[in-house]
Design a protein around this motif. Structure first.
Motif, short mmCIF file in Angstrom:
data_model
loop_
_atom_site.label_atom_id
_atom_site.label_comp_id
_atom_site.label_asym_id
_atom_site.label_seq_id
_atom_site.Cartn_x
_atom_site.Cartn_y
_atom_site.Cartn_z
N THR A 189 0.82 -1.22 0.00
CA THR A 189 0.00 0.00 0.00
C THR A 189 0.85 1.27 0.00
O THR A 189 0.56 2.22 -0.74
N ASN A 190 1.91 1.29 0.78
CA ASN A 190 2.75 2.49 0.87
C ASN A 190 3.57 2.75 -0.38
O ASN A 190 4.18 3.81 -0.51
N GLU A 193 1.78 4.75 -4.77
CA GLU A 193 1.96 6.03 -5.45
C GLU A 193 3.11 6.00 -6.45
O GLU A 193 3.22 6.89 -7.31
N LYS A 220 -4.86 5.74 -3.60
CA LYS A 220 -3.40 5.72 -3.62
C LYS A 220 -2.79 5.67 -5.02
O LYS A 220 -1.69 6.17 -5.23
#
Length: 260
Positions: A189-190, A193, A220
């Motif tokens: 998830t992080n 981007e 995201k």
């Protein structure tokens, strides 16, 4: 049948059609057979590729434990073998997580992705309990029962069930267990981007527990389009094949036009 040797492991794959390439990635226990409707219809317009992950279906058992990075390397080997420079990745359920991992690792080999009932992490109690139960059942003693449950849930007809089940039970419970276990700890998830590629996300309106993952990905990912299919749950490739196929055709054609 087409077989690719990857460092001593035989991988079964199937290729149909010509044009823009789309690689389909299945979740644990299921096989490339789960995309039979996509292979049949989309091959009229595109070069479609389905394969059985290590230890699944007709592919050989892997001594190396199943991880997403390992599967990503297998997909790259498959693209190299087929002399495909770039392809779209279409992942279903945990297969969508592998598609994300591929784009993070080999963005230069990806045109974009179609994420079907996908997620970048497994963080809600309900899904974690379901996968944890599958981990317990993915052993030689209860493997047949698990295969019946999963393939029946993904079947729209008795014929589909027979085909999905017959392929699923050829797999090795050890590798399938590893795939389930890895899905519980995977989290990208992080890093979402950093994926600057077009992505289509498709979910069933009745698959409410996955809507949080749909919204998370939409928030995201820099270049994404989120679609919901009415009256459908999780098993979209088989139970909403027509709608999914049309969405894929429109998505790929749109971005092909942009790249001309």
């Amino acid at each position: 049948m087409p077989i690719l040797d990857v460092n001593g492991v035989s991988l079964y794959y199937n290729v149909k059609g010509n044009g823009t390439s789309i690689v389909f990635i299945h979740p644990p226990l299921l096989t490339g057979e789960n995309f039979r409707y996509q292979m049949d219809e989309l091959s009229h317009d595109f070069n479609v590729i389905a394969f059985d992950l290590r230890g699944h279906g007709r592919s050989q058992y892997s001594i190396n434990p199943i991880t997403y990075p390992l599967i990503v390397e297998d997909i790259k080997h498959l693209l190299d073998h087929l002399e495909i420079e770039k392809a779209y990745l279409c992942g279903y359920s945990t297969g969508a997580s592998i598609a994300l991992e591929f784009m993070l690792t080999y963005s230069d080999r990806a045109l974009g992705s179609i994420l079907v009932s996908g997620m970048s992490e497994v963080s809600d109690f309900y899904l974690r309990k379901r996968i944890s139960l599958a981990v317990k059942l993915a052993n030689p003693r209860t493997f047949s029962f698990l295969a019946q449950a999963i393939t029946w849930g993904n079947s729209d007809t008795k014929e589909t069930f027979r085909k999905l089940y017959n392929e699923a039970v050829k797999g090795d419970a050890r590798n399938i267990n590893q795939y389930y276990q890895y899905s519980l700890k995977y989290n990208c998830t992080n890093q979402l981007e950093n994926i600057d590629l077009p992505i289509l996300m498709v979910y069933g309106k009745k698959d409410k527990s996955f809507h949080r993952y749909a919204n998370l990905l939409k928030e995201k990912l820099p270049d994404s389009d989120l679609k919901f299919i009415d009256k459908e749950k999780h098993q979209i490739p088989t139970k909403a094949a027509g709608e999914l196929n049309h969405l894929i055709i429109d998505f790929v054609n749109l971005h092909n036009e942009k790249n001309v």
